[in-house]
Design a protein around this motif. Structure first.
Motif, PDB file in Angstrom:
ATOM      1  N   UNK A 184     113.902 -50.488  59.550  1.00  0.00           N
ATOM      2  CA  UNK A 184     114.511 -49.787  58.421  1.00  0.00           C
ATOM      3  C   UNK A 184     113.623 -48.629  57.971  1.00  0.00           C
ATOM      4  N   UNK A 185     112.325 -48.862  57.947  1.00  0.00           N
ATOM      5  CA  UNK A 185     111.382 -47.832  57.530  1.00  0.00           C
ATOM      6  C   UNK A 185     111.367 -46.677  58.532  1.00  0.00           C
ATOM      7  N   UNK A 186     111.422 -46.984  59.817  1.00  0.00           N
ATOM      8  CA  UNK A 186     111.392 -45.952  60.850  1.00  0.00           C
ATOM      9  C   UNK A 186     112.628 -45.060  60.765  1.00  0.00           C
ATOM     10  N   UNK A 187     113.774 -45.664  60.523  1.00  0.00           N
ATOM     11  CA  UNK A 187     115.004 -44.872  60.388  1.00  0.00           C
ATOM     12  C   UNK A 187     114.916 -43.938  59.181  1.00  0.00           C
ATOM     13  N   UNK A 188     114.437 -44.446  58.073  1.00  0.00           N
ATOM     14  CA  UNK A 188     114.331 -43.624  56.863  1.00  0.00           C
ATOM     15  C   UNK A 188     113.349 -42.473  57.068  1.00  0.00           C
ATOM     16  N   UNK A 189     112.226 -42.749  57.690  1.00  0.00           N
ATOM     17  CA  UNK A 189     111.231 -41.711  57.941  1.00  0.00           C
ATOM     18  C   UNK A 189     111.800 -40.616  58.841  1.00  0.00           C
ATOM     19  N   UNK A 190     112.598 -41.013  59.834  1.00  0.00           N
ATOM     20  CA  UNK A 190     113.202 -40.018  60.720  1.00  0.00           C
ATOM     21  C   UNK A 190     114.189 -39.145  59.954  1.00  0.00           C
ATOM     22  N   UNK A 191     114.966 -39.761  59.076  1.00  0.00           N
ATOM     23  CA  UNK A 191     115.884 -38.979  58.239  1.00  0.00           C
ATOM     24  C   UNK A 191     115.114 -37.998  57.370  1.00  0.00           C
ATOM     25  N   UNK A 192     114.032 -38.447  56.764  1.00  0.00           N
ATOM     26  CA  UNK A 192     113.244 -37.562  55.912  1.00  0.00           C
ATOM     27  C   UNK A 192     112.727 -36.357  56.687  1.00  0.00           C
ATOM     28  N   UNK A 193     112.180 -36.602  57.875  1.00  0.00           N
ATOM     29  CA  UNK A 193     111.655 -35.492  58.692  1.00  0.00           C
ATOM     30  C   UNK A 193     112.772 -34.525  59.074  1.00  0.00           C
TER      31      UNK A 193
END
Length: 298
Positions: A184-193
């Motif tokens: 979940x954290x990895x998906x959110x970080x990718x969206x942020x970038x």
């Protein structure tokens, strides 16, 4: 997986094509009409351009491409008539990934332009120039300060790549209730970038006083694995797991496959806009759409 190489909507006009199966997306475009008209009216009144540069990012192909362009140009013509101004020239830039069916767009372009001229009944439609712009919108696409209005609908939920570090998302193909917290954290970080980069690139390309209208497939919940955005992928994962059990596909192939998508909440979108700092939010709304859209047309 090279998302920019393999991700696209189904081409052509066949029964399984995007063109024949995108009524939901057209409904969403119609729902945001008032927001677009307000943005375009304010833009035109404040800049009075002799030439209007419009970009549709993630344009796909088929009726929705022409429907959106028609709506935007007619909004510009409407405000010109209200101000008793002559029509500006319209520069329309249609962007999508290189695998998009640009051929279908340009095949029907002349008939679309003729139909548009007939629909703009008051006054004479300004000259329209159309350009196809293949490439990822997670990078620069246009010269500096060259665009007046940018539109994107149901495209920005797609990520530039599958997030890194999701190899332990066993049995799932997306964020799910059974996904480990790091997924979940990895998906959110990718969206942020990705979204931050999108904003940075558009800030360089849009004129001072320009406008953007962006529509996401998103969620109201702050839980990224909530059913409202993940249920369809959980159903697909169940089918794929059954296919593994039946020996139709290999388990390691399923475990290596994840969907490059993130459906943000309004607060997540707002946070990234404020952090990047190039744009102000004039309107942020959420709406619910019936996925079985044909039920609403009976």
């Amino acid at each position: 997986m090279e998302v920019t190489r393999v991700l696209r909507m189904k081409e052509g006009m066949g029964d399984t094509s995007y063109a024949k199966n995108s009524f939901l997306q057209q409904t969403v475009i119609s729902m945001t009409k008032s927001i677009r008209e307000e943005a375009i009216t304010n833009l035109y009144r404040s800049t009075l351009p002799g030439s209007m540069a419009i970009a549709d990012l993630g344009c796909s192909s088929g009726p929705n491409t022409f429907f959106l362009v028609s709506e935007v140009i007619k909004s510009v013509e409407k405000v010109c008539q209200e101000l008793n101004h002559g029509s500006p020239e319209h520069q329309v830039f249609l962007n999508d990934l290189p695998g998009n069916d640009f051929n279908s767009i340009f095949k029907y372009l002349e008939s679309f332009k003729e139909k548009l001229r007939n629909e703009v009944v008051a006054g004479e439609l300004g000259r329209c120039f159309f350009n196809g712009v293949p490439g990822s919108f997670y990078g620069r696409l246009f010269p500096r300060k060259s665009l007046h209005f940018v539109h994107s609908s149901y495209s920005l939920q797609w990520l530039s790549q599958v997030p890194e570090g999701v190899e332990n998302n066993k049995g799932n193909i997306y964020m799910a209730s059974t996904s480990p917290p790091n997924v979940l954290k990895a998906y959110y970080k990718q969206f942020q970038r990705d979204f931050s980069l999108f904003l940075k690139c558009r800030a360089e390309e849009i004129i001072d006083g320009g406008r953007m209208v962006l529509t996401f497939l998103g969620r109201k919940s702050e839980d990224p694995s909530s059913k409202e955005c993940c249920y369809i992928w959980e159903l697909m994962a169940m089918v794929l797991n059954d296919m593994v059990l039946e020996g139709m596909i290999k388990e390691e192939l399923l475990d290596s496959f994840n969907i490059p998508q993130y459906t943000p909440s309004p607060s997540e979108v707002k946070l990234e806009v404020e952090k990047e700092g190039s744009f102000f939010i004039h309107c942020l709304e959420t709406s619910e759409v019936n996925w079985n859209i044909y039920e609403d047309t009976r």
